[in-house]
Design an enzyme around this catalytic site. Structure first.
Site, short mmCIF file in Angstrom:
data_model
loop_
_atom_site.label_atom_id
_atom_site.label_comp_id
_atom_site.label_asym_id
_atom_site.label_seq_id
_atom_site.Cartn_x
_atom_site.Cartn_y
_atom_site.Cartn_z
N GLY A 1 39.41 70.53 61.24
CA GLY A 1 39.75 70.11 59.84
C GLY A 1 39.07 70.28 59.07
O GLY A 1 39.53 69.54 57.84
N ASN B 1 45.51 69.96 70.94
CA ASN B 1 45.31 69.17 70.74
C ASN B 1 45.64 68.35 69.97
O ASN B 1 45.02 69.40 68.31
CB ASN B 1 43.30 68.89 70.38
CG ASN B 1 42.57 67.57 70.19
OD1 ASN B 1 43.58 66.42 70.84
ND2 ASN B 1 41.36 67.37 69.82
N HIS C 1 35.43 64.91 72.59
CA HIS C 1 35.41 65.20 71.33
C HIS C 1 34.62 64.36 70.55
O HIS C 1 34.35 63.74 70.60
CB HIS C 1 37.16 65.03 71.17
CG HIS C 1 37.54 66.19 69.71
ND1 HIS C 1 37.44 65.32 68.69
CD2 HIS C 1 38.51 66.92 69.79
CE1 HIS C 1 37.79 66.37 67.64
NE2 HIS C 1 37.97 67.24 68.37
N LYS D 1 46.08 65.71 68.60
CA LYS D 1 45.06 64.28 68.38
C LYS D 1 46.43 62.88 67.92
O LYS D 1 46.73 63.32 68.92
CB LYS D 1 44.58 64.32 66.88
CG LYS D 1 43.57 65.94 67.25
CD LYS D 1 42.59 66.28 66.19
CE LYS D 1 41.42 67.35 66.43
NZ LYS D 1 40.77 67.27 65.19
N GLU E 1 35.38 63.47 67.96
CA GLU E 1 35.92 62.34 67.25
C GLU E 1 35.72 61.07 68.21
O GLU E 1 35.78 60.14 67.84
CB GLU E 1 37.08 62.60 66.84
CG GLU E 1 37.37 63.54 66.09
CD GLU E 1 38.74 64.31 65.76
OE1 GLU E 1 39.61 64.21 66.04
OE2 GLU E 1 38.91 65.75 64.91
N GLU F 1 33.32 73.24 69.51
CA GLU F 1 33.93 72.40 68.17
C GLU F 1 32.58 72.30 67.58
O GLU F 1 31.90 70.81 67.14
CB GLU F 1 34.47 72.08 68.80
CG GLU F 1 35.83 72.02 69.70
CD GLU F 1 37.03 70.74 69.17
OE1 GLU F 1 38.06 72.11 69.32
OE2 GLU F 1 36.69 70.01 68.61
N SER G 1 39.41 74.89 63.34
CA SER G 1 40.13 75.63 61.80
C SER G 1 40.24 76.65 62.64
O SER G 1 40.42 77.78 61.87
CB SER G 1 39.01 75.61 61.07
OG SER G 1 39.47 74.05 60.24
P1 13P Z 1 40.75 71.67 64.09
O1 13P Z 1 41.75 73.08 64.45
O2 13P Z 1 42.45 70.68 63.05
O3 13P Z 1 40.27 72.42 63.24
O4 13P Z 1 41.46 70.94 64.87
C1 13P Z 1 39.92 71.66 65.93
C2 13P Z 1 40.08 70.52 67.01
O5 13P Z 1 38.85 69.36 66.76
C3 13P Z 1 40.29 70.98 68.29
O6 13P Z 1 39.80 69.68 69.51
#
Ligand code: 13P
Length: 248
Positions: A170, A8, A93, A10, A95, A164, A208
């Site tokens: 992150g 992803n 997601h 982002k 976010e 997640e 992560s």
């Molecule tokens: P990270 O791997 O950067 O922690 O992000 C995970 C994520 O949100 C994947 O959709």
């Protein structure tokens, strides 16, 4: 079951950076045993289609509209994603839930739109740190998944689930393999009530996940892959995670 490693990106990338990243991935991907996919910002889906068509790497979007078509400025429909041969669409997601107010019901509608267009929704669920500390992790993820089962139960084996934990995204703070497995087992049990074949549904871990911790997470019985943020922006790291999945 086959593992799935999905990147992803982002809101990262550019035409030039994507090209370099994808070429490096293609150079090292070989013939993976695992399913592999990259989920890009919508403007770059045609670039991924051009670069990845005929390769072992599939592509997908990071969101899809809950509406079919019409006066929804800024939104991208499932049919449009289909035009660019997206295999996957991430929905719900954290976010999107956090910054765009997406409710469980909206996320379920998005999953339904994707499925109707022949696109596999990657349905994200996960608790915040406050929810984990309050001891309501199970309740939260089950509520999030229940909304999707309620709406698309008849074709639930066509979805991918991604657990997640919000506090692990992150932050460099990965869930331990035991913590992740415990939640994955809860999700699998919930799916079992909805289908006689819960083992066909890939349940990914995200938060992560990186080249160093992927192998132990992927070794857990109910962790069927990873949804990778930061590490999917670096070809060597992403390829190492794919290699860890191939080795399972
Ligand atoms: P990270 O791997 O950067 O922690 O992000 C995970 C994520 O949100 C994947 O959709």
């Amino acid at each position: 079951m086959k593992k799935l490693i999905a990147g992803n990106w982002k809101m990262n990338g550019s035409l030039a950076a994507n090209e370099a990243l994808v070429q490096a991935m293609l150079a090292g991907i070989g013939s993976p045993k695992a399913d592999v996919a990259l989920c890009a910002p919508a403007p770059y889906l045609s670039q991924l289609q051009l670069l990845l068509n005929g390769s072992p790497i599939a592509w997908g979007s990071q969101d899809v509209s809950a509406h079919e078509q019409g006066a929804f400025t800024g939104e991208v429909s499932a049919a449009m994603l289909r035009d660019f041969a997206c295999r996957y669409a991430i929905v719900g997601h954290s976010e999107r839930r956090q910054y765009h107010g997406e409710t469980d019901a909206v996320v379920a509608e998005k999953a339904q739109r994707a499925l109707a267009a022949g696109i596999t929704p990657i349905v994200c669920v996960g608790e915040t740190l406050a929810e984990r500390e309050a001891g309501v992790t199970e309740e939260v993820v089950k509520r999030q998944l229940a909304a999707v089962i309620h709406l698309v139960g008849h074709c639930i084996t066509e979805i991918v689930v991604a657990y997640e934990p919000v506090w692990a995204i992150g932050t460099g703070k990965t869930a331990t393999p035991e913590q992740a497995q415990a939640v994955h087992a809860v999700l699998r049990a919930q799916l079992k009530a909805a289908t006689p074949h819960p083992e066909r549904i890939q349940i990914l871990y995200g938060g992560s996940m990186n080249a160093a911790n992927a192998a132990t997470l992927l070794a857990q019985p109910d962790i069927d892959g990873g949804l990778i943020g930061g590490a999917s922006l670096k070809a060597p790291d992403f390829l190492q995670i794919v290699a860890a999945a191939n080795a399972q």
